[in-house]
Design a protein around this motif. Structure first.
Motif, PDB file in Angstrom:
ATOM      1  N   UNK A   1       0.895  -1.126  -0.319  1.00  0.00           N
ATOM      2  CA  UNK A   1       0.209   0.261  -0.014  1.00  0.00           C
ATOM      3  C   UNK A   1       0.409   1.868   0.030  1.00  0.00           C
ATOM      4  N   UNK A   2       1.798   1.227   0.376  1.00  0.00           N
ATOM      5  CA  UNK A   2       3.217   2.309   0.292  1.00  0.00           C
ATOM      6  C   UNK A   2       3.542   2.047  -0.720  1.00  0.00           C
ATOM      7  N   UNK A   3       4.055   1.456  -1.908  1.00  0.00           N
ATOM      8  CA  UNK A   3       4.268   1.444  -2.583  1.00  0.00           C
ATOM      9  C   UNK A   3       5.775   0.782  -3.107  1.00  0.00           C
ATOM     10  N   UNK A   4       6.081  -0.030  -2.190  1.00  0.00           N
ATOM     11  CA  UNK A   4       7.299   0.067  -2.103  1.00  0.00           C
ATOM     12  C   UNK A   4       7.447  -2.166  -3.104  1.00  0.00           C
ATOM     13  N   UNK A   5       8.547  -1.996  -3.519  1.00  0.00           N
ATOM     14  CA  UNK A   5       8.792  -2.962  -4.550  1.00  0.00           C
ATOM     15  C   UNK A   5       8.894  -3.983  -4.174  1.00  0.00           C
TER      16      UNK A   5
ATOM     17  N   UNK B   1      11.091  -7.185   0.530  1.00  0.00           N
ATOM     18  CA  UNK B   1      10.469  -8.200   1.400  1.00  0.00           C
ATOM     19  C   UNK B   1      11.922  -8.319   1.652  1.00  0.00           C
ATOM     20  N   UNK B   2      12.435  -8.224   3.718  1.00  0.00           N
ATOM     21  CA  UNK B   2      13.258  -8.159   4.702  1.00  0.00           C
ATOM     22  C   UNK B   2      13.535  -9.620   4.734  1.00  0.00           C
ATOM     23  N   UNK B   3      12.847 -10.276   4.402  1.00  0.00           N
ATOM     24  CA  UNK B   3      12.740 -12.214   4.822  1.00  0.00           C
ATOM     25  C   UNK B   3      14.310 -13.036   4.223  1.00  0.00           C
ATOM     26  N   UNK B   4      14.600 -13.605   4.514  1.00  0.00           N
ATOM     27  CA  UNK B   4      15.316 -14.631   3.772  1.00  0.00           C
ATOM     28  C   UNK B   4      14.051 -15.205   2.728  1.00  0.00           C
ATOM     29  N   UNK B   5      14.519 -15.441   1.858  1.00  0.00           N
ATOM     30  CA  UNK B   5      14.137 -15.928   0.802  1.00  0.00           C
ATOM     31  C   UNK B   5      13.652 -17.146   0.926  1.00  0.00           C
ATOM     32  N   UNK B   6      12.911 -18.598   0.798  1.00  0.00           N
ATOM     33  CA  UNK B   6      12.156 -19.412   1.375  1.00  0.00           C
ATOM     34  C   UNK B   6      11.445 -20.060   2.536  1.00  0.00           C
ATOM     35  N   UNK B   7      12.243 -19.125   3.730  1.00  0.00           N
ATOM     36  CA  UNK B   7      11.733 -18.726   5.038  1.00  0.00           C
ATOM     37  C   UNK B   7       9.938 -19.195   4.953  1.00  0.00           C
ATOM     38  N   UNK B   8       9.284 -19.453   6.367  1.00  0.00           N
ATOM     39  CA  UNK B   8       7.791 -18.756   6.410  1.00  0.00           C
ATOM     40  C   UNK B   8       8.079 -17.441   6.668  1.00  0.00           C
ATOM     41  N   UNK B   9       8.322 -16.475   7.120  1.00  0.00           N
ATOM     42  CA  UNK B   9       8.478 -15.349   7.216  1.00  0.00           C
ATOM     43  C   UNK B   9       8.331 -14.667   5.737  1.00  0.00           C
ATOM     44  N   UNK B  10       8.905 -14.825   4.825  1.00  0.00           N
ATOM     45  CA  UNK B  10       9.339 -14.434   3.805  1.00  0.00           C
ATOM     46  C   UNK B  10       7.815 -15.050   3.234  1.00  0.00           C
TER      47      UNK B  10
END
Length: 60
Positions: free
Chosen positions: A18-22, A26-35
């Motif tokens: 909603x803020x227009x960020x790309x 995403x600050x979380x490691x690829x493949x993680x549940x958080x990501x």
């Protein structure tokens, strides 16, 4: 169906969108549940808009 473990992280992704960020914000490691949770929040609005904008009978 995607299972969201952290509503907090889902909300972070939704807010980023909603803020227009790309999506690369995403600050979380690829493949993680958080990501996955962050991406689900980021993309859910887009999916809802696509469904809401469908013309009647389009999905038949």
């Amino acid at each position: 169906m995607t299972v969201v473990v952290s509503n907090k992280i889902w909300l972070e992704g939704s807010t980023a969108r909603s803020e227009g960020q790309p999506v690369t914000a995403n600050p979380y490691p690829a493949g993680s549940q958080e990501s996955a949770d962050w991406l689900e929040g980021y993309t859910t609005i887009e999916a809802e808009q696509l469904v809401a904008s469908s013309e009647p009978g389009e999905n038949m």
